[in-house]
Design a protein around this motif. Sequence first.
Motif, PDB file in Angstrom:
ATOM      1  N   THR A   1       6.972   5.331   3.464  1.00 55.99           N
ATOM      2  CA  THR A   1       5.889   5.724   2.555  1.00 55.99           C
ATOM      3  C   THR A   1       5.012   4.559   2.108  1.00 55.99           C
ATOM      4  OG1 THR A   1       7.418   5.490   0.694  1.00 55.99           O
ATOM      5  CG2 THR A   1       7.162   7.704   1.616  1.00 55.99           C
ATOM      6  N   GLN A   2       5.381   3.338   2.507  1.00 56.93           N
ATOM      7  CA  GLN A   2       4.571   2.184   2.113  1.00 56.93           C
ATOM      8  C   GLN A   2       4.402   1.230   3.295  1.00 56.93           C
ATOM      9  OE1 GLN A   2       6.552   0.326  -1.258  1.00 56.93           O
ATOM     10  NE2 GLN A   2       5.850   1.909  -2.698  1.00 56.93           N
ATOM     11  N   LEU A   3       3.354   0.427   3.221  1.00 58.73           N
ATOM     12  CA  LEU A   3       3.207  -0.693   4.156  1.00 58.73           C
ATOM     13  C   LEU A   3       2.979  -1.949   3.322  1.00 58.73           C
ATOM     14  CD1 LEU A   3       0.934   0.820   6.972  1.00 58.73           C
ATOM     15  CD2 LEU A   3       3.380   0.307   7.137  1.00 58.73           C
ATOM     16  N   ARG A   4       3.507  -3.084   3.804  1.00 61.14           N
ATOM     17  CA  ARG A   4       3.354  -4.340   3.070  1.00 61.14           C
ATOM     18  C   ARG A   4       2.489  -5.316   3.869  1.00 61.14           C
ATOM     19  NH1 ARG A   4       9.022  -6.558   1.957  1.00 61.14           N
ATOM     20  NH2 ARG A   4       9.375  -5.701   4.039  1.00 61.14           N
ATOM     21  N   PHE A   5       1.671  -6.059   3.140  1.00 61.76           N
ATOM     22  CA  PHE A   5       0.773  -7.017   3.784  1.00 61.76           C
ATOM     23  C   PHE A   5       0.955  -8.394   3.150  1.00 61.76           C
ATOM     24  CE2 PHE A   5      -1.034  -2.803   4.192  1.00 61.76           C
ATOM     25  CZ  PHE A   5      -1.353  -2.751   5.544  1.00 61.76           C
ATOM     26  N   ALA A   6       1.547  -9.301   3.907  1.00 60.33           N
ATOM     27  CA  ALA A   6       1.664 -10.678   3.426  1.00 60.33           C
ATOM     28  C   ALA A   6       0.282 -11.304   3.378  1.00 60.33           C
ATOM     29  CB  ALA A   6       2.575 -11.476   4.356  1.00 60.33           C
TER      30      ALA A   6
ATOM     31  N   LYS B   1       0.985   6.748  10.942  1.00 59.33           N
ATOM     32  CA  LYS B   1      -0.342   6.827  11.554  1.00 59.33           C
ATOM     33  C   LYS B   1      -1.135   5.540  11.311  1.00 59.33           C
ATOM     34  CE  LYS B   1      -4.448   9.759  11.703  1.00 59.33           C
ATOM     35  NZ  LYS B   1      -5.272  10.661  10.873  1.00 59.33           N
ATOM     36  N   LEU B   2      -1.116   5.061  10.058  1.00 59.49           N
ATOM     37  CA  LEU B   2      -1.842   3.829   9.730  1.00 59.49           C
ATOM     38  C   LEU B   2      -1.234   2.628  10.453  1.00 59.49           C
ATOM     39  CD1 LEU B   2      -3.957   2.195   8.194  1.00 59.49           C
ATOM     40  CD2 LEU B   2      -2.484   2.246   6.174  1.00 59.49           C
ATOM     41  N   ASN B   3       0.085   2.628  10.498  1.00 57.88           N
ATOM     42  CA  ASN B   3       0.801   1.559  11.201  1.00 57.88           C
ATOM     43  C   ASN B   3       0.350   1.472  12.668  1.00 57.88           C
ATOM     44  OD1 ASN B   3       2.651  -0.404  11.872  1.00 57.88           O
ATOM     45  ND2 ASN B   3       4.395   0.645  10.950  1.00 57.88           N
ATOM     46  N   SER B   4       0.371   2.620  13.365  1.00 60.11           N
ATOM     47  CA  SER B   4      -0.015   2.650  14.782  1.00 60.11           C
ATOM     48  C   SER B   4      -1.478   2.267  14.965  1.00 60.11           C
ATOM     49  CB  SER B   4       0.190   4.047  15.373  1.00 60.11           C
ATOM     50  OG  SER B   4       1.451   4.528  15.055  1.00 60.11           O
TER      51      SER B   4
ATOM     52  N   ALA C   1       0.843  -1.199   0.000  1.00 63.32           N
ATOM     53  CA  ALA C   1       0.000   0.000   0.000  1.00 63.32           C
ATOM     54  C   ALA C   1       0.876   1.246   0.000  1.00 63.32           C
ATOM     55  CB  ALA C   1      -0.901  -0.002   1.233  1.00 63.32           C
ATOM     56  N   GLN C   2       0.530   2.181  -0.874  1.00 62.32           N
ATOM     57  CA  GLN C   2       1.204   3.482  -0.880  1.00 62.32           C
ATOM     58  C   GLN C   2       0.528   4.318   0.207  1.00 62.32           C
ATOM     59  OE1 GLN C   2       3.795   3.825  -3.025  1.00 62.32           O
ATOM     60  NE2 GLN C   2       4.333   5.712  -1.935  1.00 62.32           N
ATOM     61  N   THR C   3       1.252   4.584   1.274  1.00 64.80           N
ATOM     62  CA  THR C   3       0.631   5.209   2.439  1.00 64.80           C
ATOM     63  C   THR C   3       1.214   6.594   2.733  1.00 64.80           C
ATOM     64  OG1 THR C   3       2.193   3.847   3.706  1.00 64.80           O
ATOM     65  CG2 THR C   3      -0.070   3.086   3.589  1.00 64.80           C
ATOM     66  N   GLY C   4       2.228   6.986   1.951  1.00 69.06           N
ATOM     67  CA  GLY C   4       2.786   8.338   2.019  1.00 69.06           C
ATOM     68  C   GLY C   4       3.097   8.797   3.431  1.00 69.06           C
ATOM     69  N   ASN C   5       2.736  10.054   3.720  1.00 68.75           N
ATOM     70  CA  ASN C   5       3.076  10.579   5.046  1.00 68.75           C
ATOM     71  C   ASN C   5       2.099  10.122   6.137  1.00 68.75           C
ATOM     72  OD1 ASN C   5       0.923  12.128   4.329  1.00 68.75           O
ATOM     73  ND2 ASN C   5       2.103  14.024   4.018  1.00 68.75           N
ATOM     74  N   LEU C   6       1.165   9.248   5.761  1.00 64.62           N
ATOM     75  CA  LEU C   6       0.263   8.672   6.773  1.00 64.62           C
ATOM     76  C   LEU C   6       0.743   7.288   7.234  1.00 64.62           C
ATOM     77  CD1 LEU C   6      -3.108   9.713   5.143  1.00 64.62           C
ATOM     78  CD2 LEU C   6      -2.129  10.635   7.255  1.00 64.62           C
ATOM     79  N   THR C   7       1.909   6.899   6.734  1.00 60.23           N
ATOM     80  CA  THR C   7       2.412   5.542   7.007  1.00 60.23           C
ATOM     81  C   THR C   7       2.447   5.230   8.499  1.00 60.23           C
ATOM     82  OG1 THR C   7       3.743   5.693   5.012  1.00 60.23           O
ATOM     83  CG2 THR C   7       4.340   3.956   6.578  1.00 60.23           C
TER      84      THR C   7
END
Lengths: 358, 358
Positions: B332-337, B310-313, B302-308
């Motif tokens: 800037t990204q998060l990965r989901f297996a 925040k979304l992670n937490s 996921a392209q999560t930009g400067n919210l990375t």
Amino acid sequence: MKPTATFIPGPSQIYFTVEDHIRLAFRESVPSISHRSKEFEKIFQSTTESLKVLLGVPPSFHIFFTGSATEVWERAAQNLVNETSFHFVNGAFSLRFFETAKQLGKQPHAYQVEAGNGFINPDVPEGTELIAMIANETSTGVTTSNDFVATVRSKNPSALIITDAVSAVPYQSIDFSIVDSCFFSVQKGFGLPAGLGVWLVNERCIAKAEELQANKKNIGSYHSIPSLLAMAKKNQTPETPNVLGIYLLGMVTEDFLRRGLETIRKETDYKSALLYHALENHSIVKPAVSEKDWRSKTTLVAQTGNLTEKLNSYLESHGLLPGDGYGAAKKTQLRFANFPAHSKEVYEKLVDLIKGFE
Amino acid sequence: MKPTATFIPGPSQIYFTVEDHIRLAFRESVPSISHRSKEFEKIFQSTTESLKVLLGVPPSFHIFFTGSATEVWERAAQNLVNETSFHFVNGAFSLRFFETAKQLGKQPHAYQVEAGNGFINPDVPEGTELIAMIANETSTGVTTSNDFVATVRSKNPSALIITDAVSAVPYQSIDFSIVDSCFFSVQKGFGLPAGLGVWLVNERCIAKAEELQANKKNIGSYHSIPSLLAMAKKNQTPETPNVLGIYLLGMVTEDFLRRGLETIRKETDYKSALLYHALENHSIVKPAVSEKDWRSKTTLVAQTGNLTEKLNSYLESHGLLPGDGYGAAKKTQLRFANFPAHSKEVYEKLVDLIKGFE
């Protein structure tokens, strides 16, 4: 019948705390943690620090993890030898280190003695880059004393010395003031499931590998000393390692520290004295190593001749699984590991059975 | 808070049967059995046979075990390349294979595309000995289709083709009629603790390694193809391997066979469709791979930009642990297996949370 105890010298008896540690590991999600996470770095750091305390490793040494001790034969020959290594060979495992160096295009030399013997002559050709010693030859049950290593060191101050400590540690002390590197695997004296090698190197080893690298020699890729070192400094590994194995090694090392290495050594001495005494006084079965000073305390070998199969079956029928003799001695010897995982009680049972064997 | 599920693409979520299999392994003394025993040979044989059934591997292929998939980069470059390899590179892992070949003194060439992209041009220089493909680039979440590999094969009938199948199998099928070798590690799609690599080779790979050996090239020692092959023919390994890991791989492979690969694939498709759909329709978070055909079904980015952060937490506060973006994309990204160990329920929870994220 499933044996109640196995005396095969590795994989061997599992230390009695291991299964509980695995349960805890799963509860704490250890098998799922990223090898690039702070949690992993803590495990790496804690395991290496505990190992340094248990084995008396000076702070200047670095600890690396490999897939096996076999791997270290290859990595050491790649990273610590440009041309010449010299190998003290008294059995199948010290011989394989020599052969590995040859396979990698090095020019190894060897001082080879008969199976069952230790080393007398400490001479090494001048200019040798790496001297390979073996603390305990698992195939024959012969130990090498620290005094002998000290003599080799004093005659060869500039060579690197590496000691194969598989099946020797933690019982046998490694004198890190005279060796530059040592290695072992966890399925012997640490009583752990196989699949992890441990490699210790000092600054002289690092300098040698960096010199070879600077001279464009092939020192491998992810498991070269510079690559292992760069990651170890971050408490990480170049590849995704056996995380659970590293965790379990740390936990069992802490168990050993709590029990006390002196206690472990006394128990090992007691168990080996018991078995050697029984073998010496037996009417048909004898110790395979005639010279007492060479007899290993951690891998005891019995000369069982044409009664090998009979003794094997007899012990197995009582739930005790001896190790076969190695290679050519498969049908004439039996080997008995004497690791911290082998309780005094199980050794007493073993010795009583052997005494009663006719 | 300890996460209830981890989406890090390896080490990742452990398959739900693994802990029970370990309990059984201890009950059966698997960690204590000798790697030279009939019991071990049975485990080796059963695991490799189950893998061949699950992955549709022709009988002519051989299966070897290594310490990691990282190790196979090195062994493949040593054993399958005299001078030239060619690497399809679209991220950090395909790049490291290329770099490994260079470190070993080979002359690798590469066709490198931007992160997030797949491959368009199937051209490979004439005379290339080994072509390295990547089925699923774990760092960017980009897949390579079997059609593309088939085009590369048809244009290069004489080159060896090796496919990095880490994080692709068992979901993604490997076409063994067009590749000569493939490899993976067990901590991705098989949901196992890390510490074991699996390497498949056909007769052409064996012939190549034997040719290099005959010409006195350095193909390594214990883990050269001829050494691995000689032992695999006896259902053994050159070194003491990760016996428990090989046992667990066999057990989980049998679990997968019972569940059915078609069911696993359908569930993987369902979970990935759910997440990609949510990302496509999200107001701020988007799929990182724009071209739909290149989007991995097993590693969704996921392209999560400067919210990375925040979304992670936010996800972590709900017990779900995403994987960081890789390297330069860490912030800037998060990965989901999306592996068989990730249940539909946990994916539905993940997707609901992402939908509710603003």
